[in-house]
Design an enzyme around this catalytic site. Structure first.
Site, PDB file in Angstrom:
ATOM      1  N   ASP A 197       0.875  -1.183   0.000  1.00  0.00           N
ATOM      2  CA  ASP A 197       0.000   0.000   0.000  1.00  0.00           C
ATOM      3  C   ASP A 197       0.905   1.225   0.000  1.00  0.00           C
ATOM      4  OD1 ASP A 197      -2.266   1.852   0.572  1.00  0.00           O
ATOM      5  OD2 ASP A 197      -3.321  -0.005   1.032  1.00  0.00           O
ATOM      6  N   HIS A 271      -3.148   3.192  -4.510  1.00  0.00           N
ATOM      7  CA  HIS A 271      -2.522   2.716  -3.266  1.00  0.00           C
ATOM      8  C   HIS A 271      -1.088   2.221  -3.501  1.00  0.00           C
ATOM      9  CE1 HIS A 271      -5.831   2.835  -0.287  1.00  0.00           C
ATOM     10  NE2 HIS A 271      -6.615   2.728  -1.345  1.00  0.00           N
ATOM     11  N   GLU A 348     -10.078   2.566  -4.679  1.00  0.00           N
ATOM     12  CA  GLU A 348      -9.755   3.984  -4.454  1.00  0.00           C
ATOM     13  C   GLU A 348      -8.634   4.484  -5.366  1.00  0.00           C
ATOM     14  OE1 GLU A 348     -11.039   4.198   0.228  1.00  0.00           O
ATOM     15  OE2 GLU A 348      -8.982   3.643  -0.219  1.00  0.00           O
TER      16      GLU A 348
HETATM   17  C1  TNX Z   1     -10.836   1.761   2.626  1.00  0.00           C
HETATM   18  S1  TNX Z   1     -11.462  -1.161   1.935  1.00  0.00           S
HETATM   19  C2  TNX Z   1      -9.793   1.091   2.051  1.00  0.00           C
HETATM   20  C3  TNX Z   1      -8.555   0.906   2.819  1.00  0.00           C
HETATM   21  C4  TNX Z   1      -8.586   1.621   4.130  1.00  0.00           C
HETATM   22  C5  TNX Z   1      -9.946   1.418   4.778  1.00  0.00           C
HETATM   23  C6  TNX Z   1     -10.050   2.020   6.142  1.00  0.00           C
HETATM   24  C7  TNX Z   1     -10.575  -0.729   0.786  1.00  0.00           C
HETATM   25  C8  TNX Z   1     -10.609  -1.613  -0.351  1.00  0.00           C
HETATM   26  N1  TNX Z   1      -9.875   0.419   0.866  1.00  0.00           N
HETATM   27  O1  TNX Z   1      -7.461   1.328   2.049  1.00  0.00           O
HETATM   28  O2  TNX Z   1      -7.582   1.128   4.925  1.00  0.00           O
HETATM   29  O3  TNX Z   1     -10.916   1.994   3.941  1.00  0.00           O
HETATM   30  O4  TNX Z   1     -11.273   1.712   6.750  1.00  0.00           O
END
Ligand code: TNX
Length: 629
Positions: A197, A271, A348
């Site tokens: 990440d 990420h 994301e």
């Molecule tokens: C969303 S769940 C994310 C993570 C974060 C998390 C914190 C996901 C696929 N992505 O990168 O750590 O929220 O709650």
């Protein structure tokens, strides 16, 4: 006669649902019948196994029993063990690959399964049937009785996972093993390992050494994730770590011995700041000053759920070098991990740097793309081809649906269950892991006393999770998973606190028949597991004992209602500035607060003893929580 039949029915049901105080199992088995008597395990006991394949499990059981009993119980091939582990010569279809039957009587215990995995789970059930002292790491002297039961048990889902994020916080090899040990005992069979990440790259890739020379390390910072100061120029990156390929092999084998398969995740194309810090040429911006992020602010989130990255953390989908890079990563990963899947993230992913990039624009034009989401879909399809060439299947977060899903992709539904429903309706396999039921990084109780994070999820909500939504063909739902993100979790103790007891609820959601779930009964079993965890030295949260406080503001009046997740607690409160205890008012019905700056203090008791934490809500907090109606 009718009454007698009813009475008998009542008692047999009571046994089925584990009401017997001596038997408190998690997850609840499919079928359990208790009869009179028990088996007393003594130093003359033996463990037998009828097939060489079961020797490792028999050995594991002997070591575990000997540690706490102080006996020297041996495991031997044969048919005469007082604890006998047998493999069916002809598989019994009902119990499948992971099921088992366990029959205990005053003469001993027989566990039977189709495969070693089932024996492993039968062994876990056997350990939970023994007194809690069996979890002790030093010899204890108690009567080691096993009640007489007949259990037939098998899982509801084949995918029963927990995810551990080792990027936001690095957990050592030994810590990961401990976590695996803990989850295997509740019959989870998958550890999803979030290995990369923005905050650290944790897996050695021999052909790309900078990923761990640079990408595994960041500057030292404390405090709330997202609010820490950015790395300073020339500052040494000293915090982090990674697993060598030898470490990974060791952990995979450790997990396999416990019927746990490890799903590795390489989170791309977003990420990816730790990869970009190592190889800046992989991004559109190619910023050579990119650092592994220590939890400083690098994104902005807006109310409509969209966001912007202030620092580029995305791989460039239009650059062939990126696919060469990914081919190297996945070649080494595929050779290491026996799991048929590789998780490739996909969540994301900010497209802002892509839309400004000449190469991305040219690719969009060439491929007749009208929307940048299609670039991500293009990227994922390329990744799927790479994975296929290594004999692996692609799984990703539900964003992989956007812009067109890769043909054979499996979807992990995290933004609620809607992505999962959509994917299943399109004929894709799904693992359900929604924030609404399965996010173990969320707070589990009263906001003002739990470690700070932006959302909450109580045990009762976890327990109400059914991974198969209405109207969806269950054959596409592989199972479910709880996710422990570790932005705010920097020790294994805290990881345990976040995982248990919610992980117990999830274990039952994924293993036990939906119809057998019963909250009041589950809570009793949770309390027994607390006692076992105390002996074992595993941390857990007791947030279920804390008061739940609801503030209702109506036409200038503020009313407070109080409750608790554990039934039957006494709730005491004060609004006069005093400390609450059993001498202050006991809550029985909603309380109207007087005008003025009131501080509300609440505490819970059971049987005359304080059991919950003190909750103090100051006037500003009370005001903040007022709802309109
Ligand atoms: C969303 S769940 C994310 C993570 C974060 C998390 C914190 C996901 C696929 N992505 O990168 O750590 O929220 O709650």
């Amino acid at each position: 006669m009718k009454k007698l039949v009813l009475l008998l029915l009542f008692f047999s049901l009571a046994t089925v649902y584990g009401q017997n105080p001596a038997i408190q199992l998690i997850p609840q088995p499919v079928e359990i019948q208790q009869s009179d008597g028990s088996f007393l395990l003594t130093k003359t006991a033996t463990i037998g196994f009828d097939n060489q394949q079961s020797s490792k499990i028999a050995e594991m059981l002997s070591q575990k029993l000997n540690l706490s009993t102080g006996f020297s119980i041996k495991a031997q091939q044969g048919n005469v063990g007082s604890i006998q582990l047998n493999l069916n010569k002809v598989p019994v279809a009902l119990i499948g690959k992971e099921g088992y039957t366990l029959v205990s009587s005053p003469n001993g215990v027989v566990i039977t399964a189709n495969a070693p995995a089932g024996l492993f789970y039968g062994m876990q059930t056997l350990l939970q049937l023994l007194p809690k002292e069996i979890e002790s790491k030093t010899a204890v002297n108690v009567p080691w009785t096993i009640p007489s039961v007949k259990i037939t048990d098998y899982p509801r889902f084949g995918w029963r996972g927990l995810m551990l994020d080792v990027s936001r916080n690095f957990f050592t090899k030994e810590e990961v093993k401990q976590y695996i040990d803990q989850l295997a005992r509740y019959k989870f069979n998958t550890l999803h390992w979030h290995l990369t990440d923005d905050n650290g790259w944790r897996v050695e890739i021999k052909s790309l050494p900078k990923l761990t020379q640079i990408g595994a390390w960041r500057v030292a910072r404390f405090g709330q994730f997202g609010e820490r100061t950015a790395p300073k120029a020339g500052e040494a990156a000293t915090v982090g770590g990674f697993y060598t390929q030898a470490d990974i092999k060791e952990i995979i084998q450790y997990a396999l011995d416990r019927n746990v398969t490890i799903l590795p995740e390489i989170d791309v194309p977003g990420h990816s700041m730790s990869a970009i810090a190592s190889y800046p040429e992989l991004s559109c911006t190619k910023d050579t000053s990119t650092k592994v992020n220590p939890g400083s602010s690098f994104s902005e989130w807006y109310d409509n759920g969209t966001f912007k990255m202030k620092i580029d953390n995305t791989l460039n989908p239009s650059d062939e070098k990126v696919y060469v890079f990914l081919d190297k990563v996945f070649t080494e990963l595929a050779a290491l991990f026996p799991n048929p899947y590789i998780h490739v993230g996909g969540d994301e992913c900010y497209k802002g740097f892509w839309t400004k990039d000449a190469g991305c624009q040219a690719l969009m034009k060439k491929m007749n793309m009208t929307h940048p989401e299609e670039l991500q879909a293009y990227f994922m399809k390329r990744v799927e081809t790479i994975l296929k060439s290594k004999g692996k299947k692609l799984i990703g977060w539900d964003e992989i649906l956007e812009g067109g899903i890769a043909p054979e992709a499996t979807v992990m539904s995290w933004r609620g269950i809607k992505g999962g429903i959509e994917a299943a309706k399109m004929g894709h396999d799904v693992v359900m892991t929604p924030t609404t039921f399965a996010y173990l990084d969320y707070q589990q109780g009263e906001q003002t006393i739990e470690p700070l994070i932006y959302a909450d999820l109580r045990l009762s909500k976890c327990y109400s999770f059914n991974p198969v939504p209405e109207g969806v063909d269950s054959k596409y739902i592989l199972g479910g998973q709880g996710n422990l993100w570790t932005e705010q979790v920097v020790t294994l103790h805290h990881a345990e606190y976040m995982t248990w007891p919610r992980g117990w609820a999830l274990s039952e959601d994924f293993w036990s028949p939906n119809a057998s779930k019963n909250w009041a009964n589950f809570i009793q079993r949770v309390e027994k597991q607390f006692d076992r965890s105390d002996v074992e030295g595993v941390n857990y949260s007791t947030a279920i004992y804390d008061a739940i406080i609801n503030i209702i503001g109506k036409a200038g009046k503020t009313t407070v209602s109080m409750d608790s997740e554990v039934p039957g607690l006494d709730i005491f409160y004060t609004i006069d500035g005093a400390m609450p205890n059993k001498y202050t008012p006991k809550y029985s019905k909603p309380v109207e607060l007087p005008e003025g700056p009131v501080t509300l203090r609440v505490v819970t008791y059971r049987n005359g003893k304080q059991i919950g934490h003190l909750i103090t809500l100051k006037p500003e907090e009370l005001k903040k929580r007022q709802t309109k109606d």
